[in-house]
Write a protein that holds these residues in place. Structure first.
Motif, short mmCIF file in Angstrom:
data_model
loop_
_atom_site.label_atom_id
_atom_site.label_comp_id
_atom_site.label_asym_id
_atom_site.label_seq_id
_atom_site.Cartn_x
_atom_site.Cartn_y
_atom_site.Cartn_z
N UNK A 20 -87.26 70.46 21.29
CA UNK A 20 -86.47 71.29 20.12
C UNK A 20 -87.11 70.04 18.97
N UNK A 21 -87.11 68.82 19.29
CA UNK A 21 -86.98 67.75 18.40
C UNK A 21 -88.42 67.66 18.60
N UNK A 22 -89.44 67.88 20.00
CA UNK A 22 -90.81 67.56 19.27
C UNK A 22 -91.68 68.17 19.36
N UNK A 23 -91.26 69.57 19.79
CA UNK A 23 -92.33 70.65 19.78
C UNK A 23 -92.37 71.40 17.60
N UNK A 24 -93.68 70.61 17.33
CA UNK A 24 -93.91 70.99 15.82
C UNK A 24 -95.01 72.26 16.10
N UNK A 26 -95.28 76.25 14.96
CA UNK A 26 -94.88 77.29 15.75
C UNK A 26 -94.39 78.15 17.00
N UNK A 27 -95.76 79.03 17.09
CA UNK A 27 -95.96 79.58 18.51
C UNK A 27 -94.77 78.81 19.88
N UNK A 28 -95.02 77.30 19.64
CA UNK A 28 -94.56 76.32 21.12
C UNK A 28 -92.69 76.41 20.11
N UNK A 29 -92.36 76.33 19.16
CA UNK A 29 -90.96 76.50 19.02
C UNK A 29 -90.50 78.40 18.97
N UNK A 30 -90.59 78.33 19.42
CA UNK A 30 -90.74 80.59 18.99
C UNK A 30 -90.95 80.25 20.74
N UNK A 146 -97.04 78.35 27.67
CA UNK A 146 -96.91 77.44 27.58
C UNK A 146 -97.30 76.67 26.28
N UNK A 147 -95.70 75.04 26.64
CA UNK A 147 -95.68 74.33 26.21
C UNK A 147 -95.67 73.26 27.11
N UNK A 171 -96.15 67.17 21.71
CA UNK A 171 -96.35 67.80 22.65
C UNK A 171 -97.50 69.32 21.98
N UNK A 172 -98.17 70.30 22.52
CA UNK A 172 -98.67 71.43 22.63
C UNK A 172 -98.36 72.94 23.40
N UNK A 173 -99.15 73.62 22.42
CA UNK A 173 -99.41 74.77 22.85
C UNK A 173 -99.71 75.19 22.97
N UNK A 174 -100.05 76.18 24.89
CA UNK A 174 -101.40 76.76 24.83
C UNK A 174 -101.48 78.82 24.76
#
Length: 201
Positions: A20-24, A26-30, A146-147, A171-174
């Motif tokens: 929650x702290x590291x993922x920025x 928006x799709x990853x946060x969702x 994937x996050x 962090x990053x989102x796939x």
């Protein structure tokens, strides 16, 4: 609650704080919100001990990363408690053309939650990857989004773009189906990943 289950629950709680702290993105946060919400409904617990592979000799170095972030220190501390219960495995089917020659013996994946994990379930996967120094993980893709939460130096790539370094706590989102890869540098690569295998209705 057994000590095993208590340690896993403490780890999940710490993981939520760290993601929650590291993922920025928006799709990853969702995605992580849906994943950790689903984790409030526990799955079936797997019994038995874990197993390690030779590459796990690099775990001590990977877990000794220095960070001043209390959320990252906490997730690493609690991972040490559950790690002996994990079943570390190699990816045996892969694109050899995009993998380094030392890939097979230079990597290990473990499922924390998901098929074969400490908590067995199919709706989501929560795992970890370890690479020995100077190992390239092959290009691969999968239907679930994937996050990543990265806890080491190392480089990542999406599609045919440039390699990028999220850094410790990066962090990053796939997106679903995207081709992606990773590679370690002079130190081991260590990263957590969560996949939303089944989208909620």
């Amino acid at each position: 609650m057994s000590q095993r289950n208590e340690d896993l629950q403490h780890f999940i709680d710490a993981a939520f704080v760290a993601f929650d702290k590291c993922v920025k993105d928006p799709q990853g946060r969702r995605s992580i919100a849906e994943i950790f919400s689903a984790l409030e409904r526990p799955g079936m617990q797997r019994e038995g001990n874990g197993s390690r592979l030779p590459v796990c000799a690099f775990l001590a170095d990977a877990l000794s990363v220095h960070t001043s972030d209390p959320a990252l220190r906490r997730i690493m501390e609690l991972f040490r408690r559950v790690e002996p219960l994990l079943e570390w495995r190699q990816r045996t089917k892969y694109d050899a053309a995009t993998a380094s020659e030392n890939f097979l013996d230079g990597h290990a994946n473990a499922m924390i939650i998901g098929p074969g994990g400490l908590e067995i379930r199919n709706d989501l996967w929560f795992g970890v990857t370890l690479l020995a120094p100077r190992v390239r993980y092959p290009d691969h893709n999968h239907p679930p989004e994937e996050t990543y939460l990265v806890l080491s130096d190392g480089e990542f790539r999406q599609e045919d773009g440039d390699w990028f370094s999220p850094g410790i706590g990066g962090s990053f989102y796939n997106i679903p189906g995207i081709k992606h890869a990773m590679r370690s540098v002079d130190t081991p690569l260590f990263a957590f990943w969560v996949l939303l295998a089944e989208r909620p209705h």
